[in-house]
Design an enzyme around this catalytic site. Structure first.
Site, PDB file in Angstrom:
ATOM      1  N   ASN A 183       0.827  -1.208   0.000  1.00  0.00           N
ATOM      2  CA  ASN A 183       0.000   0.000   0.000  1.00  0.00           C
ATOM      3  C   ASN A 183       0.862   1.258   0.000  1.00  0.00           C
ATOM      4  O   ASN A 183       1.857   1.332   0.734  1.00  0.00           O
ATOM      5  CB  ASN A 183      -0.902   0.005   1.233  1.00  0.00           C
ATOM      6  CG  ASN A 183      -1.842  -1.194   1.269  1.00  0.00           C
ATOM      7  OD1 ASN A 183      -2.351  -1.619   0.240  1.00  0.00           O
ATOM      8  ND2 ASN A 183      -2.061  -1.744   2.451  1.00  0.00           N
ATOM      9  N   GLN A 197      -2.288   2.701   3.359  1.00  0.00           N
ATOM     10  CA  GLN A 197      -1.005   2.589   4.065  1.00  0.00           C
ATOM     11  C   GLN A 197      -1.132   3.203   5.458  1.00  0.00           C
ATOM     12  O   GLN A 197      -1.548   4.358   5.597  1.00  0.00           O
ATOM     13  CB  GLN A 197       0.115   3.292   3.281  1.00  0.00           C
ATOM     14  CG  GLN A 197       1.483   3.140   3.937  1.00  0.00           C
ATOM     15  CD  GLN A 197       2.629   3.716   3.098  1.00  0.00           C
ATOM     16  OE1 GLN A 197       2.398   4.422   2.128  1.00  0.00           O
ATOM     17  NE2 GLN A 197       3.848   3.422   3.497  1.00  0.00           N
ATOM     18  N   HIS A 241       6.630  -1.721   3.121  1.00  0.00           N
ATOM     19  CA  HIS A 241       6.550  -3.140   3.479  1.00  0.00           C
ATOM     20  C   HIS A 241       5.644  -3.841   2.487  1.00  0.00           C
ATOM     21  O   HIS A 241       4.715  -3.236   1.949  1.00  0.00           O
ATOM     22  CB  HIS A 241       6.011  -3.308   4.909  1.00  0.00           C
ATOM     23  CG  HIS A 241       4.742  -2.561   5.139  1.00  0.00           C
ATOM     24  ND1 HIS A 241       4.722  -1.196   5.382  1.00  0.00           N
ATOM     25  CD2 HIS A 241       3.455  -2.959   5.136  1.00  0.00           C
ATOM     26  CE1 HIS A 241       3.467  -0.804   5.522  1.00  0.00           C
ATOM     27  NE2 HIS A 241       2.675  -1.860   5.366  1.00  0.00           N
ATOM     28  N   HIS A 245       3.108  -7.025   2.006  1.00  0.00           N
ATOM     29  CA  HIS A 245       2.335  -8.061   2.682  1.00  0.00           C
ATOM     30  C   HIS A 245       2.356  -9.336   1.824  1.00  0.00           C
ATOM     31  O   HIS A 245       2.100  -9.278   0.621  1.00  0.00           O
ATOM     32  CB  HIS A 245       0.862  -7.661   2.805  1.00  0.00           C
ATOM     33  CG  HIS A 245       0.607  -6.422   3.608  1.00  0.00           C
ATOM     34  ND1 HIS A 245       0.139  -6.470   4.898  1.00  0.00           N
ATOM     35  CD2 HIS A 245       0.737  -5.104   3.317  1.00  0.00           C
ATOM     36  CE1 HIS A 245      -0.017  -5.239   5.362  1.00  0.00           C
ATOM     37  NE2 HIS A 245       0.332  -4.387   4.416  1.00  0.00           N
TER      38      HIS A 245
END
Ligand code: AMP
Ligand code: ZN
Length: 153
Positions: A85, A92, A98, A100
């Site tokens: 995101n 986000q 990051h 997922h």
């Protein structure tokens, strides 16, 4: 330093790490969408896709592949969503990039499907023209024939 993922990277905040190398860590998400939901996190504080260098991102993606293979093998599922995101509107929450990796199981009641709508030819043409990087553009759409009332205006 306020960033929670930077704190996880330098071990000042506890986490459930499952992988670490010079550039990335992978941890279990604290509130998983499914058992085995992993976050792959570059060690350098990079906010999002626009902030990270291509080479660093490639290294992170290599780890995503490694984790996906591990989840597939150990959790017995080839079904997986890989999501990243950028920005609040996109969902986000943590401003440290990051990725997922979410393993999926039958009847897990998770719905990541993207809502879709039908778009007209003109709008497709305009957006393709605007976004075109190097592909040959199609001919513009032929205008639809005017109705009688439109012609009289
Ligand atoms: P995003 O919405 O893409 O920014 O996702 C942030 C994710 O980080 C969420 O899935 C959270 O559950 C997860 N998260 C937040 N804090 C922690 C933490 N301390 N350890 C592990 N995962 C976390
Ligand atoms: Zn950070």
């Amino acid at each position: 330093m306020e960033c929670i993922f930077c704190k996880i990277v330098d071990n000042t905040l506890p986490s459930r790490k499952i992988y670490e190398d010079d550039d990335n860590v992978a941890i279990l998400d604290i509130n998983p969408a499914s058992p085995g939901h992993v976050l792959v996190i570059p060690k350098k504080h990079k906010m999002d896709i626009f902030d990270i260098e291509g080479l660093d991102l490639r290294r992170t993606i290599e780890v995503v592949k490694l984790i996906a293979e591990k989840l597939k093998k150990e959790l017995n599922t080839p079904n997986m969503n890989i999501i990243q995101n950028n920005g609040r509107i996109a969902g986000q929450i943590v401003d440290h990039l990051h990725i997922h990796v979410v393993p999926r199981f039958p009847n897990d009641n998770i719905d990541f499907r993207i809502p879709r709508y039908e778009m007209g030819q003109d709008q497709f043409y305009e957006i393709q023209k605007k976004l075109n990087i190097n592909s040959k553009l199609p001919d513009p759409p032929t205008p639809s024939p005017k109705t009688e009332t439109e012609e009289k205006k």
